[in-house]
Design a protein around this motif. Structure first.
Motif, PDB file in Angstrom:
ATOM      1  N   GLN A  11       0.859  -0.944   0.480  1.00 39.61           N
ATOM      2  CA  GLN A  11      -0.137  -0.002  -0.004  1.00 39.61           C
ATOM      3  C   GLN A  11       1.197   1.276   0.259  1.00 39.61           C
ATOM      4  O   GLN A  11       0.309   2.456  -0.464  1.00 39.61           O
ATOM      5  N   TYR A  15       0.609   4.178  -5.778  1.00 40.68           N
ATOM      6  CA  TYR A  15       0.063   5.053  -6.569  1.00 40.68           C
ATOM      7  C   TYR A  15      -0.342   5.675  -7.386  1.00 40.68           C
ATOM      8  O   TYR A  15      -0.692   5.334  -8.694  1.00 40.68           O
ATOM      9  N   ASP A  16      -1.749   5.945  -7.321  1.00 41.22           N
ATOM     10  CA  ASP A  16      -2.558   6.837  -7.844  1.00 41.22           C
ATOM     11  C   ASP A  16      -1.954   7.559  -8.939  1.00 41.22           C
ATOM     12  O   ASP A  16      -1.930   7.402 -10.276  1.00 41.22           O
ATOM     13  N   GLN A 154      -6.861  14.157   4.740  1.00 37.81           N
ATOM     14  CA  GLN A 154      -5.638  13.982   4.427  1.00 37.81           C
ATOM     15  C   GLN A 154      -4.622  13.267   5.630  1.00 37.81           C
ATOM     16  O   GLN A 154      -4.735  13.579   6.701  1.00 37.81           O
ATOM     17  N   ASP A 157       2.792  10.034   5.039  1.00 33.04           N
ATOM     18  CA  ASP A 157       3.203   8.983   6.003  1.00 33.04           C
ATOM     19  C   ASP A 157       4.243   8.889   5.250  1.00 33.04           C
ATOM     20  O   ASP A 157       4.853   9.800   4.323  1.00 33.04           O
ATOM     21  N   THR A 162      -2.321   9.623   1.741  1.00 26.77           N
ATOM     22  CA  THR A 162      -3.209   9.346   1.051  1.00 26.77           C
ATOM     23  C   THR A 162      -5.206  10.604   1.568  1.00 26.77           C
ATOM     24  O   THR A 162      -5.046  11.311   2.245  1.00 26.77           O
ATOM     25  N   THR A 164      -8.617  11.704   1.345  1.00 21.27           N
ATOM     26  CA  THR A 164     -10.142  10.969   1.361  1.00 21.27           C
ATOM     27  C   THR A 164     -10.803  12.527   0.480  1.00 21.27           C
ATOM     28  O   THR A 164     -11.239  13.187   1.090  1.00 21.27           O
ATOM     29  N   LYS A 169     -14.006   8.119  -1.900  1.00 18.58           N
ATOM     30  CA  LYS A 169     -13.139   7.431  -2.248  1.00 18.58           C
ATOM     31  C   LYS A 169     -12.279   7.940  -1.766  1.00 18.58           C
ATOM     32  O   LYS A 169     -11.611   8.884  -0.642  1.00 18.58           O
ATOM     33  N   THR A 170     -10.505   7.209  -2.383  1.00 20.33           N
ATOM     34  CA  THR A 170      -9.442   7.561  -1.383  1.00 20.33           C
ATOM     35  C   THR A 170      -8.230   7.336  -2.456  1.00 20.33           C
ATOM     36  O   THR A 170      -8.344   7.040  -3.396  1.00 20.33           O
ATOM     37  N   LEU A 171      -8.010   8.380  -2.963  1.00 19.27           N
ATOM     38  CA  LEU A 171      -6.327   8.709  -3.454  1.00 19.27           C
ATOM     39  C   LEU A 171      -5.259   8.544  -3.124  1.00 19.27           C
ATOM     40  O   LEU A 171      -5.101   8.584  -1.540  1.00 19.27           O
ATOM     41  N   ARG A 172      -3.892   8.120  -3.528  1.00 16.59           N
ATOM     42  CA  ARG A 172      -2.891   7.833  -2.817  1.00 16.59           C
ATOM     43  C   ARG A 172      -2.120   8.787  -4.232  1.00 16.59           C
ATOM     44  O   ARG A 172      -2.218   8.383  -5.136  1.00 16.59           O
TER      45      ARG A 172
END
Length: 420
Positions: A11, A15-16, A154, A157, A162, A164, A169-172
């Motif tokens: 994870q 990355y998106d 947001q 890390d 990440t 929201t 939806k979530t994006l990374r």
């Protein structure tokens, strides 16, 4: 290695997009296209629905683009789509006075012929620039556009960030960039505080048609309540940015179109003949607001999210595009060196590059507004003599012209017209 630990690592490395950009106005799309040119992928999260961005009606909004900003747009492939709709600025005249009395005898007169590079800048309507960015993003394979979406959380890390969305939806991504304006949610969620104050002024913004040609001349008329900018548009039209006290601005904005023009005429003068409104009328309060930091872990702020200045010099978008050029260059060069582009020491290079320039511009516009937005006779005499002195010194006048054209300072590569 157990499955949960392995999943966590995967994870962290998936990355998106390399860069998640919050804000789909102008700076956000410009950054996405610049990053894509340098081999980085970007997702632009835009609160406005796609239909709103595609609207091609003239609403009166236009931008003063410095010559260096035009070069950045040219390097991104945008200027070829909008340049023919722009109005070159050949001359800038700044004067002091009172409504209905005309300008003082001493003034600043900047002509583009005093520099070798060409027009000092260009005026361009918002609709054309916005549509060109939207079309370019849709055709760029490394740019993903998410219209009608807002970020509600947001979480940075060690390996990325990440976000929201309100839709669930979530994006990374590796880096999160806030291009979401002076009330930036991106900066607020990161705990970045702001410094600034209200000017007690409101800007009235509109476009007008006028009887006589403007010949590519821009005018800045300083009055006790605040400055009036008359900025040339293609044809016999001009963009107006007119500052008044909050109370006066509210009263003027409440008038019908005929009453609004009656209030504008004594301030505007008759040098362009009869005037009429075109498009909508806007107001927005004027303040100074600077982010105390432009970066945080896995995060950078850009444009008005980092610095909101007085529009007295028309530099808001130009400052934002300088941010675009600087951040894109920092991130692309870090990637080419094999660095973690979201590492704080990488992002701090962008902050170091842009912090001084934006602080100087903020202080300069603040000082000019305070100096000119009053009717103190001593200050009036001093500032008029000062403008006359600058205008009489060719070397100093040329320096001001180059500053207005955005040609001074440590320019990002894109603002010199060179690709990343």
């Amino acid at each position: 290695m157990d499955n949960p630990a392995r999943a966590a690592i995967l994870q962290g490395m998936t990355y998106d997009s390399d860069i998640l950009i919050v804000g789909g106005g102008l700076n956000g799309p410009a950054l996405a296209l610049a990053l894509a040119q340098g081999g980085l992928s970007a997702t632009v999260i835009d609160a406005l629905p796609a239909a709103a961005q595609a609207d091609d009606g003239f609403d009166g909004r236009a931008y003063a683009l410095a010559l260096a900003s035009m070069r950045l747009l040219k390097a991104l492939g945008i200027w070829s789509e909008v340049g023919m709709r722009s109005q070159p600025v050949h001359r800038i005249v700044a004067s002091d006075g009172r409504a209905g009395e005309g300008p003082a005898p001493f003034f600043l007169d900047f002509h583009h012929g005093e520099i070798e590079e060409g027009p000092m800048g260009y005026m361009l309507e918002d609709r054309y620039l916005r549509q060109a960015f939207q079309a370019a993003m849709q055709s760029a394979p490394d740019v993903t556009l998410m219209p009608g979406e807002t970020v509600v959380a947001q979480a940075p890390d060690a390996t990325g960030v990440t976000v929201t969305l309100a839709s669930g939806k979530t994006l990374r991504g590796r880096v999160l960039v806030g291009c979401d304006g002076r009330k930036t949610g991106t900066g607020s969620r990161a705990g970045i505080r702001r410094t600034g104050w209200d000017y007690g002024q409101t800007a009235l913004v509109c476009a007008i048609a006028h009887e006589h040609p403007h010949n590519g001349e821009a005018h800045q008329f300083f009055m006790p309540a605040g400055p009036l900018a008359i900025l040339p548009l293609p044809g016999n039209r001009s963009s107006i940015v007119w500052s008044e006290t909050h109370r006066n601005a509210a009263a003027i904005q409440a008038l019908d179109d005929a009453g609004y023009l009656d209030a504008l005429r004594p301030r505007f003068g008759d040098f362009l003949g009869e005037i009429a409104l075109e498009g909508k009328r806007f107001t927005y309060p004027l303040n100074l607001t600077l982010a105390n930091a432009f970066v945080a872990p896995r995060l950078a702020l850009l444009g008005d999210a980092a610095h909101g200045v007085h529009p007295i010099a028309g530099q808001g978008l130009n400052l934002g595009l300088r941010d675009v050029g600087a951040l894109a260059q920092v991130l692309v060069e870090a990637r080419r060196r094999g660095e973690d582009i979201g590492a704080l020491d990488v992002l701090e290079r962008y902050q170091t590059w842009r912090r001084f320039d934006t602080t100087v511009m903020a202080a300069g516009t603040d000082a000019v507004n305070k100096l000119f937005s009053n009717d103190n006779p001593v200050l009036r005499a001093g500032r008029d003599l000062g403008m006359g002195a600058v205008n009489a010194l060719p070397g100093l006048r040329r320096r001001f012209i180059r500053e207005a054209a955005g040609l001074t300072g440590d320019l990002p590569r894109l603002m010199t017209g060179r690709p990343l």
